[in-house]
Write an enzyme that holds these catalytic residues in place. Structure first.
Site, PDB file in Angstrom:
ATOM      1  N   GLU A   1      -6.888 -20.831 -19.926  1.00  0.00           N
ATOM      2  CA  GLU A   1      -7.683 -19.278 -18.472  1.00  0.00           C
ATOM      3  C   GLU A   1      -8.151 -19.904 -17.418  1.00  0.00           C
ATOM      4  O   GLU A   1      -7.607 -18.937 -16.855  1.00  0.00           O
ATOM      5  CB  GLU A   1      -9.362 -19.299 -19.049  1.00  0.00           C
ATOM      6  CG  GLU A   1      -8.864 -18.351 -20.759  1.00  0.00           C
ATOM      7  CD  GLU A   1     -10.685 -18.738 -21.044  1.00  0.00           C
ATOM      8  OE1 GLU A   1     -11.553 -18.910 -20.568  1.00  0.00           O
ATOM      9  OE2 GLU A   1     -10.802 -18.782 -22.475  1.00  0.00           O
TER      10      GLU A   1
ATOM     11  N   HIS B   1     -18.533 -14.516 -19.791  1.00  0.00           N
ATOM     12  CA  HIS B   1     -18.366 -15.124 -21.076  1.00  0.00           C
ATOM     13  C   HIS B   1     -19.052 -14.466 -22.439  1.00  0.00           C
ATOM     14  O   HIS B   1     -19.297 -13.382 -21.835  1.00  0.00           O
ATOM     15  CB  HIS B   1     -19.638 -16.399 -21.490  1.00  0.00           C
ATOM     16  CG  HIS B   1     -19.500 -17.507 -22.772  1.00  0.00           C
ATOM     17  ND1 HIS B   1     -18.571 -18.102 -23.464  1.00  0.00           N
ATOM     18  CD2 HIS B   1     -20.123 -16.632 -24.063  1.00  0.00           C
ATOM     19  CE1 HIS B   1     -18.873 -18.182 -24.306  1.00  0.00           C
ATOM     20  NE2 HIS B   1     -19.881 -18.084 -24.966  1.00  0.00           N
TER      21      HIS B   1
ATOM     22  N   HIS C   1     -13.774 -24.366 -18.772  1.00  0.00           N
ATOM     23  CA  HIS C   1     -13.117 -25.289 -19.969  1.00  0.00           C
ATOM     24  C   HIS C   1     -11.468 -25.401 -19.675  1.00  0.00           C
ATOM     25  O   HIS C   1     -10.721 -24.237 -19.546  1.00  0.00           O
ATOM     26  CB  HIS C   1     -13.526 -24.680 -20.926  1.00  0.00           C
ATOM     27  CG  HIS C   1     -13.041 -23.299 -21.120  1.00  0.00           C
ATOM     28  ND1 HIS C   1     -11.867 -23.155 -21.941  1.00  0.00           N
ATOM     29  CD2 HIS C   1     -13.793 -22.467 -21.457  1.00  0.00           C
ATOM     30  CE1 HIS C   1     -12.530 -21.546 -22.393  1.00  0.00           C
ATOM     31  NE2 HIS C   1     -12.765 -21.137 -22.174  1.00  0.00           N
TER      32      HIS C   1
ATOM     33  N   GLU D   1     -18.867 -23.121 -21.279  1.00  0.00           N
ATOM     34  CA  GLU D   1     -18.823 -23.949 -22.082  1.00  0.00           C
ATOM     35  C   GLU D   1     -18.126 -25.076 -20.988  1.00  0.00           C
ATOM     36  O   GLU D   1     -18.961 -25.773 -21.399  1.00  0.00           O
ATOM     37  CB  GLU D   1     -17.750 -23.882 -22.618  1.00  0.00           C
ATOM     38  CG  GLU D   1     -17.317 -22.953 -24.090  1.00  0.00           C
ATOM     39  CD  GLU D   1     -17.214 -21.342 -23.738  1.00  0.00           C
ATOM     40  OE1 GLU D   1     -16.554 -20.541 -24.654  1.00  0.00           O
ATOM     41  OE2 GLU D   1     -16.543 -20.884 -22.330  1.00  0.00           O
TER      42      GLU D   1
ATOM     43  N   HIS E   1     -10.308 -23.958 -25.155  1.00  0.00           N
ATOM     44  CA  HIS E   1     -10.078 -22.902 -26.219  1.00  0.00           C
ATOM     45  C   HIS E   1      -8.838 -22.189 -24.787  1.00  0.00           C
ATOM     46  O   HIS E   1      -9.100 -22.386 -23.411  1.00  0.00           O
ATOM     47  CB  HIS E   1     -11.125 -21.726 -26.639  1.00  0.00           C
ATOM     48  CG  HIS E   1     -11.525 -21.433 -26.165  1.00  0.00           C
ATOM     49  ND1 HIS E   1     -12.962 -22.089 -25.480  1.00  0.00           N
ATOM     50  CD2 HIS E   1     -11.747 -20.193 -25.716  1.00  0.00           C
ATOM     51  CE1 HIS E   1     -13.533 -21.186 -24.786  1.00  0.00           C
ATOM     52  NE2 HIS E   1     -13.131 -19.728 -24.919  1.00  0.00           N
TER      53      HIS E   1
ATOM     54  N   ASP F   1     -18.200 -18.912 -16.556  1.00  0.00           N
ATOM     55  CA  ASP F   1     -18.209 -19.337 -18.585  1.00  0.00           C
ATOM     56  C   ASP F   1     -19.204 -20.001 -18.456  1.00  0.00           C
ATOM     57  O   ASP F   1     -20.023 -20.906 -17.372  1.00  0.00           O
ATOM     58  CB  ASP F   1     -16.681 -19.377 -18.785  1.00  0.00           C
ATOM     59  CG  ASP F   1     -16.413 -19.592 -19.730  1.00  0.00           C
ATOM     60  OD1 ASP F   1     -17.012 -18.878 -20.972  1.00  0.00           O
ATOM     61  OD2 ASP F   1     -15.532 -19.273 -19.844  1.00  0.00           O
TER      62      ASP F   1
END
Length: 211
Positions: free
Chosen positions: A134, A60, A104, A10, A115, A8
């Site tokens: 996640e 992502h 993240h 972030e 998030h 990802d």
């Protein structure tokens, strides 16, 4: 040993603003280079620890962020959609371990760009009375396939979350969260060293734990 490295953006060192994570936005191209460098760091660690095959899943957005021409030539890139397993596409390729790089913290947490799935759709997700992000959701998916998550990298908020759900996984902290859009990061070079070392240790631990 086949390893799936899901990446990802972030949680990558040097990334703290939404504009860095969106195609076409300012600094996105630089951020995707940083993302690719952290992916390569994990790939190096995997092969140094004896992996025979490494799949790198772009995890992502639209799954088209990693730069193929800069990816370690020993790895295979999983990109594009639709996907059956989302951020863990490639898991069904008889993988032995999963690594989550650049991830993240969950929605509602105090992490950088925290998030869960969508920054706009969900304030918080719960599973059996526990808040999940996640990392937990995808770790459960991997576990359902009998594949352990052995490493997670990102900020310090993510590390705390991983400690609750995956206490045996290597946690690589490449930045500390000062706010949702602010961080104190190590340099990209240092982050790469840390991820490579973490990947090596994660697979060594897995080898010792496997009968």
């Amino acid at each position: 040993m086949r390893v799936l490295v899901s990446v990802d953006i972030e949680g990558v060192a040097g990334v703290s603003r939404p504009e860095q994570t969106r195609a076409g936005a300012i600094d996105y191209d630089h951020a995707r280079r940083l993302m690719t460098a952290e992916a390569n760091a994990a790939v190096r660690g995997c092969f140094d620890a004896g992996a025979t095959d490494v799949l790198v899943a772009d995890g992502h957005g639209g799954f088209g962020n990693l730069l193929p021409d800069l990816l370690d030539e020993r790895a295979r890139l999983v990109h594009g959609k639709p996907r059956r397993f989302g951020m863990l596409e490639g898991l069904q390729q008889d993988c032995d371990a999963v690594m989550l790089v650049g991830y993240h913290a969950m929605a509602g947490a105090s992490g950088v760009l925290a998030h869960t799935m969508s920054g706009l759709a969900f304030h918080r997700m719960w599973l059996n009375g526990r808040p999940v992000g996640e990392v937990a959701l995808y770790a459960l998916l991997a576990g359902e396939q009998g594949v352990p998550v052995v490493l997670c990298s990102g900020d310090d908020a993510l590390a705390g979350e991983v400690g609750l759900w995956l206490p045996n996984a290597q946690r690589v902290v490449v930045k500390s969260a000062s706010g949702n859009r602010a961080a104190i990061s190590v340099s990209p070079a240092k982050a790469a060293q840390m991820i490579t070392s973490g990947a090596q240790q994660a697979l060594a631990d897995l080898a010792r734990a496997t009968p």
